[in-house]
Design a protein around this motif. Structure first.
Motif, PDB file in Angstrom:
ATOM      1  N   VAL A   1      35.174  53.664  45.274  1.00 24.92           N
ATOM      2  CA  VAL A   1      35.956  52.661  44.504  1.00 24.92           C
ATOM      3  C   VAL A   1      35.169  51.738  43.731  1.00 24.92           C
ATOM      4  N   THR A   2      35.286  51.391  42.490  1.00 24.95           N
ATOM      5  CA  THR A   2      34.642  50.450  41.694  1.00 24.95           C
ATOM      6  C   THR A   2      35.792  49.636  40.818  1.00 24.95           C
ATOM      7  N   THR A   3      35.695  48.334  40.691  1.00 23.76           N
ATOM      8  CA  THR A   3      36.566  47.651  39.926  1.00 23.76           C
ATOM      9  C   THR A   3      35.650  46.812  38.653  1.00 23.76           C
ATOM     10  N   LEU A   4      36.449  46.688  37.499  1.00 23.58           N
ATOM     11  CA  LEU A   4      35.618  46.387  36.361  1.00 23.58           C
ATOM     12  C   LEU A   4      36.166  45.179  35.653  1.00 23.58           C
ATOM     13  N   TYR A   5      35.632  44.080  35.361  1.00 24.68           N
ATOM     14  CA  TYR A   5      36.379  42.704  34.925  1.00 24.68           C
ATOM     15  C   TYR A   5      35.512  42.598  33.701  1.00 24.68           C
ATOM     16  N   ALA A   6      36.428  42.466  32.315  1.00 28.40           N
ATOM     17  CA  ALA A   6      35.799  42.384  30.898  1.00 28.40           C
ATOM     18  C   ALA A   6      36.252  41.006  30.122  1.00 28.40           C
ATOM     19  N   HIS A   7      35.626  41.060  29.026  1.00 28.28           N
ATOM     20  CA  HIS A   7      35.814  40.042  28.260  1.00 28.28           C
ATOM     21  C   HIS A   7      35.729  38.493  28.870  1.00 28.28           C
ATOM     22  N   MET A   8      34.763  38.296  29.770  1.00 28.45           N
ATOM     23  CA  MET A   8      34.691  37.094  30.241  1.00 28.45           C
ATOM     24  C   MET A   8      33.856  36.074  29.238  1.00 28.45           C
ATOM     25  N   SER A   9      34.383  34.608  29.344  1.00 25.82           N
ATOM     26  CA  SER A   9      33.487  33.710  28.616  1.00 25.82           C
ATOM     27  C   SER A   9      32.063  33.343  29.147  1.00 25.82           C
ATOM     28  N   ARG A  10      32.201  33.585  30.580  1.00 23.02           N
ATOM     29  CA  ARG A  10      31.003  33.292  31.119  1.00 23.02           C
ATOM     30  C   ARG A  10      31.020  34.119  32.542  1.00 23.02           C
ATOM     31  N   LEU A  11      29.663  34.379  32.993  1.00 21.00           N
ATOM     32  CA  LEU A  11      29.590  35.253  34.281  1.00 21.00           C
ATOM     33  C   LEU A  11      29.549  34.213  35.298  1.00 21.00           C
ATOM     34  N   GLY A  12      29.706  34.613  36.556  1.00 21.90           N
ATOM     35  CA  GLY A  12      29.641  33.809  37.821  1.00 21.90           C
ATOM     36  C   GLY A  12      28.246  33.907  38.226  1.00 21.90           C
ATOM     37  N   LYS A  13      27.868  33.262  39.409  1.00 20.40           N
ATOM     38  CA  LYS A  13      26.451  33.343  39.871  1.00 20.40           C
ATOM     39  C   LYS A  13      25.974  34.576  40.268  1.00 20.40           C
ATOM     40  N   HIS A  14      26.840  35.635  40.631  1.00 20.47           N
ATOM     41  CA  HIS A  14      26.294  36.760  41.521  1.00 20.47           C
ATOM     42  C   HIS A  14      25.281  37.552  40.600  1.00 20.47           C
ATOM     43  N   LYS A  15      24.280  38.111  41.121  1.00 16.80           N
ATOM     44  CA  LYS A  15      23.300  38.846  40.201  1.00 16.80           C
ATOM     45  C   LYS A  15      23.645  40.192  40.736  1.00 16.80           C
ATOM     46  N   VAL A  16      23.320  41.081  40.218  1.00 11.66           N
ATOM     47  CA  VAL A  16      23.236  42.837  40.333  1.00 11.66           C
ATOM     48  C   VAL A  16      22.594  43.090  41.724  1.00 11.66           C
ATOM     49  N   GLY A  17      23.476  43.709  42.471  1.00 14.29           N
ATOM     50  CA  GLY A  17      22.859  43.907  43.651  1.00 14.29           C
ATOM     51  C   GLY A  17      23.329  43.158  44.800  1.00 14.29           C
ATOM     52  N   GLN A  18      23.929  41.942  44.669  1.00 12.36           N
ATOM     53  CA  GLN A  18      24.490  41.095  45.787  1.00 12.36           C
ATOM     54  C   GLN A  18      25.904  41.311  46.137  1.00 12.36           C
ATOM     55  N   ARG A  19      26.010  41.063  47.390  1.00  9.55           N
ATOM     56  CA  ARG A  19      27.258  41.408  47.990  1.00  9.55           C
ATOM     57  C   ARG A  19      28.095  40.254  47.762  1.00  9.55           C
ATOM     58  N   VAL A  20      29.474  40.638  47.197  1.00 13.71           N
ATOM     59  CA  VAL A  20      30.502  39.482  47.110  1.00 13.71           C
ATOM     60  C   VAL A  20      31.660  39.566  48.139  1.00 13.71           C
ATOM     61  N   GLN A  21      32.363  38.537  48.518  1.00 13.58           N
ATOM     62  CA  GLN A  21      33.588  38.623  49.179  1.00 13.58           C
ATOM     63  C   GLN A  21      34.776  38.666  48.424  1.00 13.58           C
TER      64      GLN A  21
ATOM     65  N   ILE B   1      30.878  44.608  36.972  1.00 16.33           N
ATOM     66  CA  ILE B   1      31.445  45.780  37.624  1.00 16.33           C
ATOM     67  C   ILE B   1      30.958  45.497  39.400  1.00 16.33           C
ATOM     68  N   ILE B   2      32.023  45.754  40.224  1.00 16.50           N
ATOM     69  CA  ILE B   2      31.666  45.844  41.729  1.00 16.50           C
ATOM     70  C   ILE B   2      32.034  47.062  42.270  1.00 16.50           C
ATOM     71  N   ASP B   3      30.884  47.446  43.011  1.00 15.32           N
ATOM     72  CA  ASP B   3      31.259  48.822  43.926  1.00 15.32           C
ATOM     73  C   ASP B   3      31.643  48.405  45.191  1.00 15.32           C
ATOM     74  N   HIS B   4      32.826  48.958  45.668  1.00 11.71           N
ATOM     75  CA  HIS B   4      33.368  48.574  46.716  1.00 11.71           C
ATOM     76  C   HIS B   4      33.203  49.509  48.043  1.00 11.71           C
ATOM     77  N   GLY B   5      32.439  50.679  47.550  1.00 11.06           N
ATOM     78  CA  GLY B   5      32.124  51.352  48.647  1.00 11.06           C
ATOM     79  C   GLY B   5      33.281  52.713  48.619  1.00 11.06           C
ATOM     80  N   LYS B   6      33.416  53.724  49.286  1.00  9.66           N
ATOM     81  CA  LYS B   6      34.136  54.765  49.331  1.00  9.66           C
ATOM     82  C   LYS B   6      34.753  55.262  47.956  1.00  9.66           C
TER      83      LYS B   6
END
Ligand SMILES: [Zn+2]
Length: 434
Positions: free
Chosen positions: A341-361, A334-339
Protein backbone atom coordinates in the motif's frame (compact mmCIF):
# COMPACT_ATOMS: atom_id res chain seq x y z
CA UNK A 1 7.06 34.65 25.01
CA UNK A 2 8.32 36.89 27.76
CA UNK A 3 11.50 38.77 27.24
CA UNK A 4 14.40 37.93 29.48
CA UNK A 5 16.36 40.84 30.92
CA UNK A 6 18.47 42.11 28.04
CA UNK A 7 20.76 44.50 29.87
CA UNK A 8 21.58 45.72 33.35
CA UNK A 9 19.13 48.53 32.63
CA UNK A 10 16.16 46.23 32.22
CA UNK A 11 17.31 44.23 35.21
CA UNK A 12 17.09 47.44 37.22
CA UNK A 13 13.61 48.12 35.94
CA UNK A 14 12.69 44.59 37.00
CA UNK A 15 13.76 45.43 40.54
CA UNK A 16 11.89 48.70 40.41
CA UNK A 17 8.76 46.85 39.41
CA UNK A 18 9.20 44.62 42.41
CA UNK A 19 9.61 47.68 44.64
CA UNK A 20 6.48 49.24 43.15
CA UNK A 21 4.62 45.97 43.67
CA UNK A 22 5.72 45.86 47.30
CA UNK A 23 4.46 49.43 47.82
CA UNK A 24 1.07 48.54 46.36
CA UNK A 25 0.94 45.50 48.62
CA UNK A 26 1.82 47.54 51.71
CA UNK A 27 -0.81 50.14 50.82
CA UNK A 28 -3.41 47.42 50.44
CA UNK A 29 -2.32 45.92 53.75
CA UNK A 30 -2.69 49.28 55.51
CA UNK A 31 -6.04 49.76 53.80
CA UNK A 32 -7.34 46.48 55.17
CA UNK A 33 -6.05 47.00 58.72
CA UNK A 34 -6.89 50.68 59.21
CA UNK A 35 -10.70 50.58 58.76
CA UNK A 36 -10.77 48.26 61.76
CA UNK A 37 -8.70 50.74 63.80
CA UNK A 38 -10.90 53.60 62.69
CA UNK A 39 -13.94 51.68 63.81
CA UNK A 40 -12.49 51.26 67.27
CA UNK A 41 -11.51 54.89 67.77
CA UNK A 42 -14.25 56.75 65.96
CA UNK A 43 -17.96 56.66 66.56
CA UNK A 44 -20.09 56.44 64.65
CA UNK A 45 -17.91 54.49 62.15
CA UNK A 46 -19.25 56.38 59.14
CA UNK A 47 -17.19 56.56 55.93
CA UNK A 48 -14.48 54.27 57.21
CA UNK A 49 -13.15 53.93 53.67
CA UNK A 50 -12.02 57.57 53.64
CA UNK A 51 -9.55 57.04 56.45
CA UNK A 52 -7.27 55.02 54.22
CA UNK A 53 -6.85 57.81 51.68
CA UNK A 54 -5.32 60.27 54.11
CA UNK A 55 -2.69 57.90 55.45
CA UNK A 56 0.86 58.67 54.38
CA UNK A 57 2.58 56.00 52.35
CA UNK A 58 5.59 54.36 53.98
CA UNK A 59 8.78 56.03 52.86
CA UNK A 60 10.77 53.95 50.33
CA UNK A 61 13.82 54.44 52.52
CA UNK A 62 12.24 52.15 55.08
CA UNK A 63 12.53 49.23 52.66
CA UNK A 64 15.66 47.09 52.41
CA UNK A 65 18.22 48.36 49.90
CA UNK A 66 17.67 46.89 46.40
CA UNK A 67 21.09 45.22 46.39
CA UNK A 68 20.49 43.28 49.58
CA UNK A 69 17.12 42.13 48.39
CA UNK A 70 18.41 41.24 44.94
CA UNK A 71 20.65 38.61 46.49
CA UNK A 72 17.58 36.59 47.44
CA UNK A 73 15.67 37.38 44.30
CA UNK A 74 15.26 34.78 41.55
CA UNK A 75 15.29 36.30 38.10
CA UNK A 76 13.27 34.08 35.76
CA UNK A 77 14.40 33.83 32.13
CA UNK A 78 12.24 32.06 29.60
CA UNK A 79 14.20 30.32 26.84
CA UNK A 80 13.12 31.71 23.47
CA UNK A 81 12.74 29.72 20.26
CA UNK A 82 16.17 29.14 18.74
CA UNK A 83 17.94 30.46 21.82
CA UNK A 84 20.82 28.44 23.23
CA UNK A 85 21.96 28.22 26.83
CA UNK A 86 24.95 30.29 25.74
CA UNK A 87 22.55 32.92 24.45
CA UNK A 88 20.82 33.11 27.83
CA UNK A 89 24.14 33.55 29.65
CA UNK A 90 25.19 36.19 27.14
CA UNK A 91 21.99 38.17 27.62
CA UNK A 92 22.56 38.22 31.36
CA UNK A 93 26.18 39.27 30.72
CA UNK A 94 27.45 36.20 32.50
CA UNK A 95 30.79 34.74 31.33
CA UNK A 96 30.60 31.63 29.13
CA UNK A 97 33.09 29.96 31.51
CA UNK A 98 30.34 29.84 34.14
CA UNK A 99 28.05 28.05 31.70
CA UNK A 100 30.72 25.46 30.90
CA UNK A 101 31.27 24.92 34.63
CA UNK A 102 27.54 24.35 35.09
CA UNK A 103 27.50 21.89 32.17
CA UNK A 104 30.41 20.01 33.72
CA UNK A 105 28.55 19.35 36.96
CA UNK A 106 27.83 15.59 36.84
CA UNK A 107 24.38 14.85 35.47
CA UNK A 108 23.68 18.44 34.41
CA UNK A 109 24.79 18.53 30.76
CA UNK A 110 21.91 16.48 29.36
CA UNK A 111 19.01 18.30 31.09
CA UNK A 112 20.56 21.75 30.48
CA UNK A 113 21.23 21.13 26.79
CA UNK A 114 17.74 19.67 26.40
CA UNK A 115 15.98 22.85 27.65
CA UNK A 116 13.51 23.99 25.00
CA UNK A 117 11.75 27.19 24.10
CA UNK A 118 9.38 28.07 26.93
CA UNK A 119 11.53 26.45 29.64
CA UNK A 120 12.32 28.74 32.54
CA UNK A 121 15.77 29.17 34.06
CA UNK A 122 16.01 31.16 37.26
CA UNK A 123 19.11 33.09 38.24
CA UNK A 124 20.31 34.70 41.46
CA UNK A 125 22.71 37.30 40.15
CA UNK A 126 25.47 39.07 42.02
CA UNK A 127 28.30 37.92 44.24
CA UNK A 128 31.92 37.51 43.28
CA UNK A 129 31.26 35.62 40.02
CA UNK A 130 28.18 37.60 39.03
CA UNK A 131 26.06 34.52 39.69
CA UNK A 132 25.01 33.13 43.05
CA UNK A 133 22.72 30.37 41.92
CA UNK A 134 20.85 28.90 39.00
CA UNK A 135 17.81 26.65 39.16
CA UNK A 136 15.53 24.91 36.67
CA UNK A 137 13.05 22.05 36.39
CA UNK A 138 15.10 19.02 35.37
CA UNK A 139 11.96 17.08 34.66
CA UNK A 140 8.39 16.91 35.95
CA UNK A 141 9.44 15.23 39.17
CA UNK A 142 12.59 17.14 40.12
CA UNK A 143 14.13 20.56 40.20
CA UNK A 144 17.87 21.27 40.32
CA UNK A 145 19.58 24.13 42.07
CA UNK A 146 23.21 24.92 41.25
CA UNK A 147 24.70 27.22 43.86
CA UNK A 148 28.14 28.85 43.79
CA UNK A 149 30.11 27.87 46.85
CA UNK A 150 33.80 28.75 47.11
CA UNK A 151 34.15 29.29 43.39
CA UNK A 152 32.39 26.14 42.22
CA UNK A 153 28.88 24.88 41.61
CA UNK A 154 27.23 22.65 44.18
CA UNK A 155 24.16 20.83 42.90
CA UNK A 156 21.06 20.13 44.94
CA UNK A 157 18.21 18.06 43.56
CA UNK A 158 14.77 18.71 44.97
CA UNK A 159 12.54 15.72 44.30
CA UNK A 160 8.91 16.50 43.63
CA UNK A 161 7.04 13.20 43.66
CA UNK A 162 4.20 12.86 41.19
CA UNK A 163 0.85 11.49 42.27
CA UNK A 164 -1.47 9.69 39.88
CA UNK A 165 -5.15 10.13 40.71
CA UNK A 166 -7.79 7.99 39.03
CA UNK A 167 -10.99 9.89 38.27
CA UNK A 168 -14.32 8.88 36.81
CA UNK A 169 -17.00 10.84 35.00
CA UNK A 170 -20.11 10.24 32.95
CA UNK A 171 -22.43 12.38 30.90
CA UNK A 172 -25.14 12.62 28.34
CA UNK A 173 -25.08 14.58 25.08
CA UNK A 174 -27.55 17.44 24.88
CA UNK A 175 -25.72 19.60 22.33
CA UNK A 176 -22.02 18.82 21.73
CA UNK A 177 -19.50 16.37 23.13
CA UNK A 178 -17.44 19.25 24.53
CA UNK A 179 -20.45 20.79 26.29
CA UNK A 180 -21.36 17.45 27.87
CA UNK A 181 -17.74 16.79 28.80
CA UNK A 182 -17.34 20.17 30.48
CA UNK A 183 -20.59 19.61 32.39
CA UNK A 184 -19.14 16.32 33.67
CA UNK A 185 -16.05 18.21 34.85
CA UNK A 186 -13.69 17.00 32.14
CA UNK A 187 -10.89 19.12 30.73
CA UNK A 188 -10.41 19.59 26.98
CA UNK A 189 -7.45 17.16 26.88
CA UNK A 190 -9.53 14.27 28.21
CA UNK A 191 -12.50 15.06 25.95
CA UNK A 192 -10.20 15.33 22.94
CA UNK A 193 -8.51 12.02 23.75
CA UNK A 194 -11.83 10.25 24.21
CA UNK A 195 -13.13 11.66 20.90
CA UNK A 196 -9.88 10.60 19.20
CA UNK A 197 -10.09 7.04 20.52
CA UNK A 198 -13.62 6.61 19.11
CA UNK A 199 -13.08 8.70 15.98
CA UNK A 200 -12.59 5.63 13.75
CA UNK A 201 -16.02 4.27 14.71
CA UNK A 202 -18.00 7.43 15.39
CA UNK A 203 -18.00 10.56 13.23
CA UNK A 204 -18.55 13.14 15.98
CA UNK A 205 -19.50 15.84 13.45
CA UNK A 206 -22.32 13.81 11.88
CA UNK A 207 -23.27 10.74 13.96
CA UNK A 208 -23.70 12.34 17.40
CA UNK A 209 -27.28 12.34 18.75
CA UNK A 210 -29.01 13.90 21.77
CA UNK A 211 -29.20 11.15 24.39
CA UNK A 212 -25.85 9.59 23.45
CA UNK A 213 -23.84 9.01 26.60
CA UNK A 214 -20.32 8.37 27.79
CA UNK A 215 -18.43 7.02 30.78
CA UNK A 216 -14.76 7.64 31.30
CA UNK A 217 -11.96 6.67 33.67
CA UNK A 218 -9.03 9.01 33.42
CA UNK A 219 -5.91 9.99 35.33
CA UNK A 220 -4.71 13.28 36.66
CA UNK A 221 -1.09 13.94 37.54
CA UNK A 222 -0.66 15.94 40.72
CA UNK A 223 2.49 17.43 42.26
CA UNK A 224 2.89 19.23 45.59
CA UNK A 225 -0.89 19.24 46.05
CA UNK A 226 -1.45 20.88 42.68
CA UNK A 227 -2.93 19.44 39.51
CA UNK A 228 -0.14 19.37 36.95
CA UNK A 229 -1.78 17.91 33.86
CA UNK A 230 -4.08 15.24 32.55
CA UNK A 231 -2.73 11.70 32.72
CA UNK A 232 -4.98 10.59 29.90
CA UNK A 233 -7.97 8.33 29.41
CA UNK A 234 -7.56 4.84 30.94
CA UNK A 235 -10.85 3.46 29.66
CA UNK A 236 -14.04 4.87 28.19
CA UNK A 237 -17.32 3.77 26.74
CA UNK A 238 -19.53 5.70 24.37
CA UNK A 239 -23.10 4.84 23.50
CA UNK A 240 -23.97 6.25 20.08
CA UNK A 241 -27.54 5.76 18.84
CA UNK A 242 -27.96 2.78 21.16
CA UNK A 243 -24.70 1.09 20.23
CA UNK A 244 -21.98 0.92 22.86
CA UNK A 245 -18.29 1.28 21.99
CA UNK A 246 -15.54 0.63 24.53
CA UNK A 247 -11.95 1.81 24.53
CA UNK A 248 -9.29 0.43 26.88
CA UNK A 249 -5.74 1.79 27.02
CA UNK A 250 -2.86 -0.66 26.60
CA UNK A 251 0.78 -0.25 25.66
CA UNK A 252 1.89 -2.22 22.62
CA UNK A 253 5.45 -2.04 21.28
CA UNK A 254 6.12 0.93 23.57
CA UNK A 255 3.12 2.87 22.25
CA UNK A 256 -0.14 3.63 24.04
CA UNK A 257 -3.12 2.48 22.00
CA UNK A 258 -6.82 1.93 22.58
CA UNK A 259 -8.39 -1.49 22.12
CA UNK A 260 -11.91 -2.84 22.37
CA UNK A 261 -12.79 -5.48 24.98
CA UNK A 262 -11.69 -8.28 22.62
CA UNK A 263 -8.25 -6.74 22.10
CA UNK A 264 -8.88 -5.32 18.63
CA UNK A 265 -7.27 -1.90 18.06
CA UNK A 266 -9.77 0.96 17.70
CA UNK A 267 -7.28 2.78 15.54
CA UNK A 268 -7.57 1.62 11.95
CA UNK A 269 -4.60 1.24 9.63
CA UNK A 270 -5.71 4.30 7.65
CA UNK A 271 -7.60 7.48 8.43
CA UNK A 272 -10.75 8.12 6.48
CA UNK A 273 -9.49 11.60 5.48
CA UNK A 274 -5.85 12.72 5.71
CA UNK A 275 -6.99 16.30 6.29
CA UNK A 276 -9.31 18.14 8.68
CA UNK A 277 -11.62 21.05 7.88
CA UNK A 278 -11.90 20.16 4.20
CA UNK A 279 -14.66 19.15 1.78
CA UNK A 280 -14.50 16.68 -1.09
CA UNK A 281 -14.31 18.72 -4.30
CA UNK A 282 -13.71 15.85 -6.74
CA UNK A 283 -14.16 12.11 -6.33
CA UNK A 284 -12.30 9.14 -7.76
CA UNK A 285 -13.46 8.91 -11.38
CA UNK A 286 -11.91 6.88 -14.21
CA UNK A 287 -13.55 9.15 -16.88
CA UNK A 288 -13.29 12.69 -15.66
CA UNK A 289 -12.77 15.83 -17.76
CA UNK A 290 -9.64 17.40 -16.39
CA UNK A 291 -10.40 20.90 -14.96
CA UNK A 292 -7.15 22.43 -16.25
CA UNK A 293 -6.35 20.42 -19.38
CA UNK A 294 -9.99 20.07 -20.53
CA UNK A 295 -9.40 16.54 -21.79
CA UNK A 296 -10.96 13.31 -20.49
CA UNK A 297 -8.51 11.86 -18.04
CA UNK A 298 -9.06 9.47 -15.19
CA UNK A 299 -9.11 11.13 -11.79
CA UNK A 300 -7.17 8.59 -9.81
CA UNK A 301 -7.71 10.05 -6.39
CA UNK A 302 -9.92 12.24 -4.21
CA UNK A 303 -9.62 16.01 -4.05
CA UNK A 304 -10.17 17.88 -0.79
CA UNK A 305 -10.64 21.62 -1.15
CA UNK A 306 -9.08 23.50 1.76
CA UNK A 307 -7.35 26.78 2.45
CA UNK A 308 -3.70 27.09 1.48
CA UNK A 309 -1.57 26.05 4.46
CA UNK A 310 -4.06 23.56 5.93
CA UNK A 311 -2.00 20.69 7.41
CA UNK A 312 -1.97 17.36 5.57
CA UNK A 313 -1.54 14.21 7.67
CA UNK A 314 -0.03 10.82 6.93
CA UNK A 315 -3.08 8.56 6.46
CA UNK A 316 -1.27 5.64 8.09
CA UNK A 317 2.07 4.62 9.61
CA UNK A 318 4.76 4.17 6.99
CA UNK A 319 7.98 5.40 5.42
CA UNK A 320 8.40 8.43 3.15
CA UNK A 321 9.38 7.10 -0.29
CA UNK A 322 9.19 10.42 -2.14
CA UNK A 323 9.17 14.09 -1.08
CA UNK A 324 9.65 16.70 -3.80
CA UNK A 325 8.37 17.99 -7.13
CA UNK A 326 6.53 15.85 -9.68
CA UNK A 327 5.20 17.05 -13.04
CA UNK A 328 1.53 17.99 -12.76
CA UNK A 329 1.43 17.01 -9.08
CA UNK A 330 3.61 19.89 -7.91
CA UNK A 331 5.03 19.41 -4.42
CA UNK A 332 4.26 15.81 -3.57
CA UNK A 333 4.80 13.27 -0.80
CA UNK A 334 4.46 9.51 -1.27
CA UNK A 335 4.32 7.19 1.73
CA UNK A 336 4.97 3.45 1.59
CA UNK A 337 2.85 1.69 4.22
CA UNK A 338 4.10 -1.82 3.55
CA UNK A 339 1.95 -4.75 2.42
CA UNK A 340 1.87 -3.15 -1.06
CA UNK A 341 0.00 0.00 0.00
CA UNK A 342 1.21 3.49 -0.92
CA UNK A 343 -0.50 6.88 -0.53
CA UNK A 344 0.23 10.07 -2.46
CA UNK A 345 -0.42 13.69 -1.47
CA UNK A 346 -0.11 16.35 -4.20
CA UNK A 347 -0.22 20.12 -4.91
CA UNK A 348 1.34 21.02 -1.53
CA UNK A 349 2.35 24.62 -0.91
CA UNK A 350 5.04 23.36 1.44
CA UNK A 351 6.50 19.99 2.37
CA UNK A 352 6.67 18.84 5.99
CA UNK A 353 9.91 18.07 7.83
CA UNK A 354 10.16 14.40 6.90
CA UNK A 355 12.94 13.28 4.58
CA UNK A 356 12.85 10.37 2.15
CA UNK A 357 13.37 7.12 4.06
CA UNK A 358 12.10 8.48 7.36
CA UNK A 359 9.32 6.74 9.27
CA UNK A 360 6.08 8.66 9.79
CA UNK A 361 3.23 7.95 12.16
CA UNK A 362 -0.41 8.08 11.24
CA UNK A 363 -1.66 11.63 11.78
CA UNK A 364 1.73 13.34 11.68
CA UNK A 365 1.89 16.41 9.44
CA UNK A 366 3.69 15.73 6.17
CA UNK A 367 2.88 18.94 4.29
CA UNK A 368 0.47 21.81 3.70
CA UNK A 369 -2.32 22.39 1.18
CA UNK A 370 -1.41 24.45 -1.87
CA UNK A 371 -2.01 24.72 -5.64
CA UNK A 372 1.38 23.74 -7.05
CA UNK A 373 1.53 21.79 -10.32
CA UNK A 374 -1.63 21.51 -12.43
CA UNK A 375 -4.25 22.76 -9.96
CA UNK A 376 -7.16 25.15 -10.46
CA UNK A 377 -7.13 26.18 -6.79
CA UNK A 378 -5.74 25.13 -3.42
CA UNK A 379 -6.62 21.51 -2.66
CA UNK A 380 -5.16 18.19 -1.64
CA UNK A 381 -5.10 15.49 -4.30
CA UNK A 382 -4.97 12.17 -2.42
CA UNK A 383 -4.26 8.78 -4.03
CA UNK A 384 -4.41 5.30 -2.55
CA UNK A 385 -2.61 2.48 -4.38
CA UNK A 386 -2.60 -1.24 -3.68
CA UNK A 387 0.22 -3.09 -5.43
CA UNK A 388 0.58 -0.12 -7.79
CA UNK A 389 -3.13 -0.03 -8.77
CA UNK A 390 -5.12 3.11 -8.00
CA UNK A 391 -8.08 2.46 -5.72
CA UNK A 392 -10.82 4.79 -4.51
CA UNK A 393 -9.70 5.78 -0.99
CA UNK A 394 -13.33 6.32 0.04
CA UNK A 395 -14.47 2.77 -0.76
CA UNK A 396 -11.36 0.57 -0.73
CA UNK A 397 -11.36 -2.09 1.98
CA UNK A 398 -8.57 -1.01 4.29
CA UNK A 399 -6.23 -3.65 5.63
CA UNK A 400 -7.11 -4.37 9.28
CA UNK A 401 -4.52 -3.71 12.00
CA UNK A 402 -3.31 -6.73 13.95
CA UNK A 403 -5.39 -7.61 17.04
CA UNK A 404 -3.83 -8.71 20.32
CA UNK A 405 -3.43 -12.48 20.42
CA UNK A 406 -2.15 -15.28 22.65
CA UNK A 407 -0.14 -14.33 25.71
CA UNK A 408 -0.41 -10.60 24.96
CA UNK A 409 -4.20 -10.81 24.80
CA UNK A 410 -4.22 -12.67 28.11
CA UNK A 411 -1.96 -10.04 29.68
CA UNK A 412 -4.18 -7.26 28.26
CA UNK A 413 -7.32 -8.88 29.72
CA UNK A 414 -5.76 -9.40 33.16
CA UNK A 415 -4.26 -5.91 33.37
CA UNK A 416 -7.34 -4.03 32.18
CA UNK A 417 -10.00 -6.08 34.03
CA UNK A 418 -10.15 -3.69 37.04
CA UNK A 419 -10.62 -0.63 34.78
CA UNK A 420 -13.26 -2.43 32.73
CA UNK A 421 -15.14 -3.43 35.92
CA UNK A 422 -14.85 0.13 37.23
CA UNK A 423 -16.15 1.48 33.93
CA UNK A 424 -19.30 -0.61 34.30
CA UNK A 425 -19.92 0.94 37.72
CA UNK A 426 -19.40 4.58 36.62
CA UNK A 427 -22.67 6.48 36.62
CA UNK A 428 -24.53 3.30 37.61
CA UNK A 429 -26.47 5.02 40.37
CA UNK A 430 -27.78 7.72 38.06
CA UNK A 431 -28.82 5.15 35.47
CA UNK A 432 -30.80 3.17 38.07
CA UNK A 433 -32.66 6.24 39.34
CA UNK A 434 -33.67 7.46 35.90
ZN1 LIG B 1 -7.13 15.43 -7.94
Amino acid sequence: MRQPARSPLSRWSHRHWLLAGLLVFLTALVATIVPGLAKATRKPPAQTGLATVELPLPAPAALPAPDARAAEEWLPVTVEAGQTLGGVFEELELPASLMYEALDVPGMREPLVRLRAGAVLEFQLGGKDGLRALRFERDEASRVELRRQEGRFVARVIERPLERRVMTASGEITSSLYAAGHRAGLGDAVIHQMANAFSYDIDFTQDLRVGDSFKVIYEEIWRDGERLRSGGVVAASFTNRGKEFTAVRWERNGKMEYFDLEGRPLKKSFMRMPIEFARISSRFNPRRKHPVLGTVRAHKGVDYAAATGTPIMAAGDGRVSFAGWQNGYGRTVIIDHGKGVTTLYAHMSRLGKHKVGQRVQQGSIIGYVGATGLASGPHLHYEFRVNGVHRDPLTVTMPKPDPLTGAELAAFRAATAPAVAQLKRVGGVQLASR
